[in-house]
Design an enzyme around this catalytic site. Structure first.
Site, PDB file in Angstrom:
ATOM      1  N   SER A   8       0.854  -1.186   0.000  1.00 54.61           N
ATOM      2  CA  SER A   8       0.000   0.000   0.000  1.00 54.61           C
ATOM      3  C   SER A   8       0.883   1.226   0.000  1.00 54.61           C
ATOM      4  CB  SER A   8      -0.880   0.013   1.255  1.00 54.61           C
ATOM      5  OG  SER A   8      -1.571   1.244   1.364  1.00 54.61           O
ATOM      6  N   TYR A  18      -1.946  -0.479  10.378  1.00 56.91           N
ATOM      7  CA  TYR A  18      -2.057  -0.779   8.947  1.00 56.91           C
ATOM      8  C   TYR A  18      -0.799  -0.328   8.207  1.00 56.91           C
ATOM      9  CZ  TYR A  18      -3.864  -0.941   4.195  1.00 56.91           C
ATOM     10  OH  TYR A  18      -4.035  -1.216   2.864  1.00 56.91           O
TER      11      TYR A  18
END
Length: 168
Positions: free
Chosen positions: A109, A122
Protein backbone atom coordinates in the site's frame (compact mmCIF):
# COMPACT_ATOMS: atom_id res chain seq x y z
CA UNK A 1 -7.22 -15.89 -17.32
CA UNK A 2 -7.34 -15.02 -21.01
CA UNK A 3 -3.83 -16.46 -21.22
CA UNK A 4 -5.07 -19.81 -19.91
CA UNK A 5 -4.37 -19.36 -16.22
CA UNK A 6 -6.18 -21.32 -13.58
CA UNK A 7 -6.95 -19.30 -10.46
CA UNK A 8 -7.60 -20.35 -6.88
CA UNK A 9 -9.37 -17.96 -4.55
CA UNK A 10 -8.40 -18.72 -0.96
CA UNK A 11 -10.51 -16.98 1.67
CA UNK A 12 -13.03 -17.55 4.46
CA UNK A 13 -16.18 -16.86 2.47
CA UNK A 14 -17.04 -18.23 -0.97
CA UNK A 15 -16.91 -15.74 -3.83
CA UNK A 16 -20.01 -15.11 -5.96
CA UNK A 17 -20.96 -18.15 -8.04
CA UNK A 18 -20.48 -16.29 -11.31
CA UNK A 19 -16.75 -16.04 -10.59
CA UNK A 20 -16.28 -19.79 -10.22
CA UNK A 21 -15.87 -21.97 -13.30
CA UNK A 22 -13.57 -24.66 -14.69
CA UNK A 23 -10.61 -22.24 -14.50
CA UNK A 24 -11.39 -20.61 -11.14
CA UNK A 25 -11.74 -22.56 -7.92
CA UNK A 26 -12.46 -21.67 -4.31
CA UNK A 27 -10.52 -23.03 -1.33
CA UNK A 28 -11.94 -22.19 2.09
CA UNK A 29 -9.35 -21.02 4.62
CA UNK A 30 -9.13 -18.56 7.48
CA UNK A 31 -5.82 -16.84 6.85
CA UNK A 32 -5.64 -15.81 10.50
CA UNK A 33 -5.08 -19.49 11.35
CA UNK A 34 -1.68 -20.88 10.41
CA UNK A 35 -2.98 -24.45 10.23
CA UNK A 36 -5.41 -23.39 7.47
CA UNK A 37 -2.68 -21.81 5.36
CA UNK A 38 -0.47 -24.83 4.67
CA UNK A 39 -3.48 -27.05 3.96
CA UNK A 40 -4.98 -24.41 1.63
CA UNK A 41 -1.75 -24.20 -0.39
CA UNK A 42 -1.62 -28.00 -0.60
CA UNK A 43 -5.26 -28.12 -1.74
CA UNK A 44 -4.56 -25.56 -4.48
CA UNK A 45 -1.53 -27.50 -5.70
CA UNK A 46 -3.49 -30.75 -5.78
CA UNK A 47 -6.55 -29.28 -7.50
CA UNK A 48 -4.66 -27.18 -10.05
CA UNK A 49 -1.66 -29.44 -10.60
CA UNK A 50 0.97 -27.03 -9.34
CA UNK A 51 1.63 -23.42 -8.47
CA UNK A 52 3.23 -20.75 -10.67
CA UNK A 53 2.11 -17.51 -9.04
CA UNK A 54 1.15 -16.53 -5.50
CA UNK A 55 -0.71 -13.27 -4.93
CA UNK A 56 -0.82 -12.25 -1.28
CA UNK A 57 -3.88 -10.02 -1.26
CA UNK A 58 -5.60 -10.56 2.11
CA UNK A 59 -5.78 -7.50 4.29
CA UNK A 60 -7.73 -5.75 7.01
CA UNK A 61 -7.72 -2.20 8.31
CA UNK A 62 -9.36 -0.16 11.02
CA UNK A 63 -8.83 3.34 12.29
CA UNK A 64 -7.38 3.71 15.76
CA UNK A 65 -4.52 5.80 17.04
CA UNK A 66 -1.75 4.16 19.04
CA UNK A 67 -3.48 5.22 22.26
CA UNK A 68 -6.86 3.83 21.16
CA UNK A 69 -5.45 0.56 19.88
CA UNK A 70 -5.22 -2.55 22.01
CA UNK A 71 -2.53 -5.18 21.72
CA UNK A 72 -5.23 -7.49 20.30
CA UNK A 73 -6.03 -4.90 17.61
CA UNK A 74 -2.34 -4.67 16.66
CA UNK A 75 -1.96 -8.45 16.56
CA UNK A 76 -5.07 -8.87 14.41
CA UNK A 77 -3.75 -6.57 11.68
CA UNK A 78 -0.25 -8.06 11.82
CA UNK A 79 -1.64 -11.61 11.66
CA UNK A 80 -3.63 -10.95 8.49
CA UNK A 81 -1.56 -8.29 6.74
CA UNK A 82 1.95 -9.54 7.50
CA UNK A 83 1.97 -13.02 9.07
CA UNK A 84 -0.43 -14.60 6.55
CA UNK A 85 1.67 -13.51 3.52
CA UNK A 86 4.78 -14.87 5.26
CA UNK A 87 3.11 -18.24 5.93
CA UNK A 88 1.55 -18.44 2.46
CA UNK A 89 4.92 -17.68 0.88
CA UNK A 90 6.64 -20.25 3.08
CA UNK A 91 4.08 -22.94 2.19
CA UNK A 92 4.14 -22.04 -1.51
CA UNK A 93 7.92 -21.81 -1.89
CA UNK A 94 8.67 -25.52 -2.54
CA UNK A 95 5.91 -25.63 -5.17
CA UNK A 96 7.07 -22.40 -6.82
CA UNK A 97 10.66 -23.66 -6.87
CA UNK A 98 9.56 -26.79 -8.77
CA UNK A 99 8.33 -24.61 -11.63
CA UNK A 100 11.77 -23.12 -12.35
CA UNK A 101 10.22 -19.71 -13.05
CA UNK A 102 7.59 -18.43 -10.66
CA UNK A 103 6.30 -15.20 -9.20
CA UNK A 104 5.05 -13.84 -5.90
CA UNK A 105 3.04 -10.62 -5.91
CA UNK A 106 2.44 -8.98 -2.56
CA UNK A 107 -0.21 -6.31 -2.21
CA UNK A 108 1.34 -3.53 -0.20
CA UNK A 109 0.00 0.00 0.00
CA UNK A 110 1.08 3.57 -0.41
CA UNK A 111 0.44 3.62 3.33
CA UNK A 112 3.52 1.44 3.72
CA UNK A 113 5.49 4.56 2.78
CA UNK A 114 3.22 7.23 4.30
CA UNK A 115 0.05 7.12 6.38
CA UNK A 116 -3.43 8.43 6.94
CA UNK A 117 -4.74 9.41 10.37
CA UNK A 118 -5.52 6.50 12.67
CA UNK A 119 -3.59 3.92 10.63
CA UNK A 120 -0.41 3.13 12.60
CA UNK A 121 -0.95 -0.65 12.59
CA UNK A 122 -2.06 -0.78 8.95
CA UNK A 123 0.84 1.41 7.80
CA UNK A 124 3.33 -0.65 9.80
CA UNK A 125 1.97 -3.90 8.36
CA UNK A 126 2.20 -2.60 4.79
CA UNK A 127 5.70 -1.22 5.34
CA UNK A 128 6.55 -4.71 6.57
CA UNK A 129 5.15 -6.18 3.35
CA UNK A 130 7.45 -3.99 1.28
CA UNK A 131 10.47 -5.03 3.35
CA UNK A 132 9.42 -8.69 3.25
CA UNK A 133 9.05 -8.48 -0.53
CA UNK A 134 12.57 -7.14 -0.99
CA UNK A 135 14.02 -9.83 1.29
CA UNK A 136 12.23 -12.68 -0.52
CA UNK A 137 13.38 -11.29 -3.88
CA UNK A 138 17.00 -11.21 -2.65
CA UNK A 139 16.82 -14.71 -1.16
CA UNK A 140 14.98 -16.47 -3.99
CA UNK A 141 15.51 -14.46 -7.18
CA UNK A 142 18.49 -16.64 -8.10
CA UNK A 143 16.10 -19.64 -8.08
CA UNK A 144 13.88 -18.03 -10.71
CA UNK A 145 11.29 -16.91 -8.16
CA UNK A 146 10.48 -13.25 -8.60
CA UNK A 147 8.90 -11.36 -5.72
CA UNK A 148 7.37 -7.94 -6.25
CA UNK A 149 4.95 -5.71 -4.40
CA UNK A 150 2.46 -3.24 -5.69
CA UNK A 151 1.47 -0.24 -3.62
CA UNK A 152 -2.04 0.78 -4.58
CA UNK A 153 -3.76 3.84 -3.28
CA UNK A 154 -7.45 4.07 -2.46
CA UNK A 155 -9.48 1.26 -4.07
CA UNK A 156 -13.26 1.26 -4.11
CA UNK A 157 -14.41 -1.75 -2.11
CA UNK A 158 -16.84 -2.67 0.64
CA UNK A 159 -14.18 -1.61 3.16
CA UNK A 160 -13.55 1.76 1.49
CA UNK A 161 -17.31 2.42 1.33
CA UNK A 162 -17.60 1.87 5.09
CA UNK A 163 -14.68 4.22 5.75
CA UNK A 164 -16.04 6.80 3.31
CA UNK A 165 -19.42 6.82 5.10
CA UNK A 166 -17.66 7.25 8.46
CA UNK A 167 -15.65 10.24 7.23
CA UNK A 168 -17.83 11.52 4.39
Amino acid sequence: MEEGAKVAIVQRNPPPDEILNDRTIYVKADLAKSEHIASAVQAVVERLGGLDILVNNAGIMFEKTVEEMTETDWDQIMNINLRAPFLLTKAAMPHLRQRGIASIVNIGSIEGMASNPGHPAYSASKAGIHGFTAAVAVDHGHEGIRCNAIAPGWINSDLSEILHRQHG
